[in-house]
Structures are given as C-alpha cells and as structure tokens.
Design a protein around this motif. Structure first.
Motif, PDB file in Angstrom:
ATOM      1  N   HIS A  28       0.790  -1.304   0.137  1.00  0.00           N
ATOM      2  CA  HIS A  28      -0.044   0.082  -0.015  1.00  0.00           C
ATOM      3  C   HIS A  28       1.103   1.358  -0.200  1.00  0.00           C
ATOM      4  N   TYR A  56      -5.161   7.333  -0.849  1.00  0.00           N
ATOM      5  CA  TYR A  56      -3.826   7.272  -1.223  1.00  0.00           C
ATOM      6  C   TYR A  56      -2.951   8.498  -1.188  1.00  0.00           C
ATOM      7  N   THR A 253      -2.780   0.272  -4.170  1.00  0.00           N
ATOM      8  CA  THR A 253      -2.409  -1.089  -3.638  1.00  0.00           C
ATOM      9  C   THR A 253      -2.019  -1.732  -4.841  1.00  0.00           C
ATOM     10  N   GLU A 255      -1.266  -5.551  -5.525  1.00  0.00           N
ATOM     11  CA  GLU A 255      -1.337  -7.073  -5.109  1.00  0.00           C
ATOM     12  C   GLU A 255      -0.373  -7.932  -6.046  1.00  0.00           C
ATOM     13  N   TRP A 270      -5.688  -0.228  -7.524  1.00  0.00           N
ATOM     14  CA  TRP A 270      -6.423   1.216  -7.385  1.00  0.00           C
ATOM     15  C   TRP A 270      -7.230   1.842  -8.233  1.00  0.00           C
TER      16      TRP A 270
END
Length: 270
Positions: A28, A56, A253, A255, A270
């Motif tokens: 993040h 963010y 973010t 992954e 995001w």
C-alpha cells in the motif's frame, strides 16, 4: 510440541511463532505531500460502521485532511493539542506447528497507523518535535491524557507508562522510533511506535497482539519478545521517504500474484 502444557499460556512456552511474511502481502503506497509512505499487509475488512480511512493521496500539511467528525460527534476542535487521521488497519494471524499436518492459531496481530499533527505550543506544550526529550514528553502526555479520559468513563483496567523514562528508543532503518506501551489488562496490550516527520507531524504505528495471553496475565520478557515478532517484520517492510518538490509517486495497492511459470508479477488494484 507434545510437551505443551495447556493449563498455562502457550505463548510462554514458545520460542517462535509463524505468520505470513509481510513482504509477500499487498503493498500500500501513499502520497502524503511531504512524505511517501508504503507498508505491506492484508487490510482488515470492515464489518460494521462507516469509518473513512486516509486515501492514497493525503497531504499531511492540509488541515482538511484531518476529519473533524466521526459518527456525528466531534473528534477535535480548535483547542485540541493535536489532530490526526488514520490509515486502513491491517491484521495477521499467528500460529504454531503442533504436528506434521496440524497447526494451532495462537493469536493475531492488529496494526493501526496514524499521522498526528501537533497544534501550536500553547496547546500542546511542544516547541520542537525533533528534540528527543520534548517528543517523549508529548508522547507520554498524550497517552496519560487518553488514560485519564478512559478511566473517567469507567475503564479502570486501562494502563499506560508511569514516566517518560519508560519510553523505549529504537533505530529502525536509520530512523529514530519511540515506543510506549499501554492497553487493557483484561484484554490486549498495545505497542505504540512514534517517529517525527516535521516540526508539526508524527507517524504512529500501533501493534496490538490479540489473544496471545489470558486476561490479567503479565507476559514474561520471552513471551513479549515472541509475540512482537510480527511487529518487527512489519517495520522492516515499512518505507518512509521524503518527497522532493514537484516529484510524483505511484500510489495505491499492489497485489502480488504468481503466474503459471512461477515468476511473480504485480497487478495494480487502485
């Protein structure tokens, strides 16, 4: 693990615990205006309520970044010694192997992350957060005030440090962090790590190991060392860097997924 005594706290009998390493979890990334912050972990799912966490992109030097109300109630006003906003919390589960095909959950780790903006000295008593003694005094007073407020509400089993001398100092990845311990004797202890960002701003990481030991049990130094292992792993994967004027960073973010060839690839979400 056959020698475990189930009549005494398991954490007191362990030399190590297991959890998913934070560097394999989602990343993040946040643009805080003055700073770029990134940390790894699995976000805690909200099961009720409508708490809003920091987006963010959240400039820490803009007062509108700090929400004034939650649930219709004011969180702070112009006389408050400090204001704050909170990032989405993360959690991890810790276990121990008890056999070749079996593990036991021995507790969970909960992480809360906040930016705190200290108001002027007339309200907070702090003139220079970069001064170690003033920073420690502010941290101590903040937790002492919180403790007194909660005790007035009837939470008599809350506790916190008695003096600023109980605040521990750590050097993590070249940055000074200050730890103060508080919590609830009947439930969970909290390990609060602070670092200063500017003359007005602090970053606070709170690690709360849950269900590692029974209510009102005072854990041994060994149990504390073992139960705090996820905290140090989390801090090892946290990155905090000063933003250069005019610079931009990727936010959101990431992954991590494994493709069929076994190589890692990243997919933005995001």
């Amino acid at each position: 693990m056959d020698s475990l005594d189930l009549n005494s706290p398991i954490i007191e009998q362990l030399d190590e615990i297991y959890w998913s390493p934070f560097d394999t979890m989602p990343l993040h990334q946040f643009d805080l205006g003055l700073w770029h912050l990134s940390f790894n972990g699995k976000l805690l799912q909200q099961t009720y309520g409508g708490r809003k966490y920091a987006p963010y992109v959240t400039p820490i030097d803009k007062e509108e970044s700090y929400p004034r109300f939650y649930g219709g109630q004011p969180m702070w006003d112009d006389e408050s010694p400090y204001i704050w906003f909170t990032f989405h919390p993360i959690r991890t589960t810790c276990s121990v192997h008890v056999g070749p095909d079996d593990t036991w959950i021995v507790g969970g780790g909960y992480f809360s992350i906040q930016v705190i903006q200290v108001q002027e000295a007339s309200k907070s008593g702090v003139f220079k957060l970069s001064d170690c003694s003033q920073l420690k005094q502010f941290i101590f007073k903040k937790h002492k005030d919180d403790l007194e407020y909660l005790q007035e509400l009837g939470h008599e089993d809350r506790f916190s440090a008695w003096t600023p001398d109980e605040i521990q100092e750590y050097k993590i990845k070249g940055r000074d962090w200050y730890e103060i311990v508080d919590g609830t004797r009947a439930l969970n202890w909290c390990f609060n790590l602070y670092t200063h960002l500017s003359d007005k701003h602090l970053l606070c990481i709170t690690y709360e190991p849950r269900q590692f030991w029974p209510p009102y049990h005072v854990p041994s130094e060994k149990a504390l060392l073992v139960s705090k292992s996820p905290m140090w792993d989390f801090m090892d994967n946290l990155e905090l860097s000063k933003m250069e004027e005019g610079s931009q960073v990727i936010t959101g973010t990431l992954e991590r997924e494994a493709d069929i060839s076994g190589e890692d690839e990243f997919d933005s979400s995001w």
